[in-house]
Design a protein around this motif. Sequence first.
Motif, PDB file in Angstrom:
ATOM      1  N   THR A 119      15.186  49.834  18.102  1.00  0.00           N
ATOM      2  CA  THR A 119      14.339  50.250  19.226  1.00  0.00           C
ATOM      3  C   THR A 119      13.705  49.062  19.941  1.00  0.00           C
ATOM      4  N   GLU A 120      13.120  48.149  19.165  1.00  0.00           N
ATOM      5  CA  GLU A 120      12.412  47.026  19.783  1.00  0.00           C
ATOM      6  C   GLU A 120      13.378  46.058  20.463  1.00  0.00           C
ATOM      7  N   LYS A 121      14.549  45.874  19.865  1.00  0.00           N
ATOM      8  CA  LYS A 121      15.533  44.989  20.485  1.00  0.00           C
ATOM      9  C   LYS A 121      16.110  45.648  21.753  1.00  0.00           C
ATOM     10  N   LEU A 122      16.283  46.946  21.701  1.00  0.00           N
ATOM     11  CA  LEU A 122      16.766  47.689  22.864  1.00  0.00           C
ATOM     12  C   LEU A 122      15.760  47.611  24.014  1.00  0.00           C
ATOM     13  N   LEU A 123      14.490  47.716  23.685  1.00  0.00           N
ATOM     14  CA  LEU A 123      13.441  47.593  24.701  1.00  0.00           C
ATOM     15  C   LEU A 123      13.427  46.201  25.324  1.00  0.00           C
ATOM     16  N   ALA A 124      13.689  45.199  24.497  1.00  0.00           N
ATOM     17  CA  ALA A 124      13.733  43.816  25.003  1.00  0.00           C
ATOM     18  C   ALA A 124      14.872  43.652  26.005  1.00  0.00           C
ATOM     19  N   VAL A 125      16.027  44.260  25.692  1.00  0.00           N
ATOM     20  CA  VAL A 125      17.167  44.217  26.619  1.00  0.00           C
ATOM     21  C   VAL A 125      16.799  44.901  27.930  1.00  0.00           C
ATOM     22  N   LEU A 126      16.189  46.081  27.827  1.00  0.00           N
ATOM     23  CA  LEU A 126      15.797  46.853  29.011  1.00  0.00           C
ATOM     24  C   LEU A 126      14.831  46.062  29.891  1.00  0.00           C
ATOM     25  N   VAL A 127      13.804  45.492  29.276  1.00  0.00           N
ATOM     26  CA  VAL A 127      12.790  44.747  30.041  1.00  0.00           C
ATOM     27  C   VAL A 127      13.399  43.532  30.734  1.00  0.00           C
ATOM     28  N   ASN A 128      14.260  42.801  30.033  1.00  0.00           N
ATOM     29  CA  ASN A 128      14.899  41.622  30.634  1.00  0.00           C
ATOM     30  C   ASN A 128      15.778  42.002  31.824  1.00  0.00           C
ATOM     31  N   ILE A 129      16.533  43.086  31.691  1.00  0.00           N
ATOM     32  CA  ILE A 129      17.393  43.543  32.784  1.00  0.00           C
ATOM     33  C   ILE A 129      16.553  43.969  33.986  1.00  0.00           C
ATOM     34  N   LEU A 130      15.457  44.680  33.725  1.00  0.00           N
ATOM     35  CA  LEU A 130      14.589  45.130  34.811  1.00  0.00           C
ATOM     36  C   LEU A 130      13.914  43.953  35.517  1.00  0.00           C
ATOM     37  N   ILE A 131      13.518  42.949  34.742  1.00  0.00           N
ATOM     38  CA  ILE A 131      12.887  41.764  35.347  1.00  0.00           C
ATOM     39  C   ILE A 131      13.876  41.029  36.240  1.00  0.00           C
ATOM     40  N   LEU A 132      15.110  40.833  35.736  1.00  0.00           N
ATOM     41  CA  LEU A 132      16.131  40.154  36.541  1.00  0.00           C
ATOM     42  C   LEU A 132      16.378  40.906  37.842  1.00  0.00           C
ATOM     43  N   ASN A 133      16.461  42.216  37.770  1.00  0.00           N
ATOM     44  CA  ASN A 133      16.678  43.019  38.966  1.00  0.00           C
ATOM     45  C   ASN A 133      15.466  42.997  39.890  1.00  0.00           C
ATOM     46  N   GLY A 134      14.282  42.968  39.296  1.00  0.00           N
ATOM     47  CA  GLY A 134      13.069  42.876  40.104  1.00  0.00           C
ATOM     48  C   GLY A 134      13.011  41.575  40.890  1.00  0.00           C
ATOM     49  N   VAL A 135      13.361  40.480  40.224  1.00  0.00           N
ATOM     50  CA  VAL A 135      13.361  39.169  40.871  1.00  0.00           C
ATOM     51  C   VAL A 135      14.410  39.111  41.986  1.00  0.00           C
ATOM     52  N   SER A 136      15.610  39.634  41.716  1.00  0.00           N
ATOM     53  CA  SER A 136      16.669  39.602  42.730  1.00  0.00           C
ATOM     54  C   SER A 136      16.323  40.499  43.919  1.00  0.00           C
ATOM     55  N   THR A 137      15.615  41.592  43.660  1.00  0.00           N
ATOM     56  CA  THR A 137      15.181  42.481  44.746  1.00  0.00           C
ATOM     57  C   THR A 137      14.170  41.785  45.643  1.00  0.00           C
ATOM     58  N   ILE A 138      13.208  41.109  45.020  1.00  0.00           N
ATOM     59  CA  ILE A 138      12.206  40.361  45.790  1.00  0.00           C
ATOM     60  C   ILE A 138      12.871  39.253  46.603  1.00  0.00           C
ATOM     61  N   ALA A 139      13.827  38.553  45.983  1.00  0.00           N
ATOM     62  CA  ALA A 139      14.558  37.484  46.685  1.00  0.00           C
ATOM     63  C   ALA A 139      15.308  38.055  47.887  1.00  0.00           C
TER      64      ALA A 139
END
Length: 265
Positions: A119-139
Amino acid sequence: MIFKRELKRNLKSLIIWSIVLSGLILLTLSIFPQFAEQQKAMERLLEIYPESIKKAFGMNNLNMGDLLGFYGVEIYMMTTLLGSIYSAILASNILAKEENEKTIEFLLSKPITRSQIVTEKLLAVLVNILILNGVSTIASMIGFQFAKDPDVPTDTFTLLIVATVLLHLTFGAIAFMLSSILKKTRNILSVSLGIVLVSYFMNVMAGVSEDLDVLKYFSPFKYVDAALIINNNELDPLYIFIMDAVILLSILTSYMVYKKKDIAV
């Protein structure tokens, strides 16, 4: 504990990928004004391109003189492909590396279950993917300001972002499942990246030849085709269902396999 540790472990990689992807987005969007000014010349240049190539990359269904059309052809390809590669790399190592690095002994000695680890490792994957997408969206939103008329339909742009996130989660979930099944991280990474690249290749080939059109049903990249989303202003419900099903099935399999996995400690 595990969640925070994984965020710290993958922080450097996330920063590098975010900077590279954002830089590519801003650099590409910065040339749009010149592209738009010379649209007629560009259109004549595109006419020289083989029809199969234009179909493969959506150039035949999108107006590259339009900001959103330019985004769909030039930027969207980068965010979907590079983001999928990042997701596969991130998720493919996150479970198996504990066995490879012999740190699983430390984890299992703590009052923590295998389900909690997943669960915790899965959440880490989810958060990292969302952050990358958030940054690319802002860019992308910053890059739109290079255009003389930066007005982009919010609803359509949002659909493109949602489609990109779904695609990344699909490949991330598949790679995570492989990480729970296999033991050697090098093998998992190879298979995960292979799935991403083969899927992208099938999408391209489906666009190049009508005889290979059936391949598009096996490629998640086709499910989030920019031309279809922009022209129809919607995500195909069937494709959303398929990606959601793959994500859910991969996650459930990860839990079931890891709970029963023979882990030498």
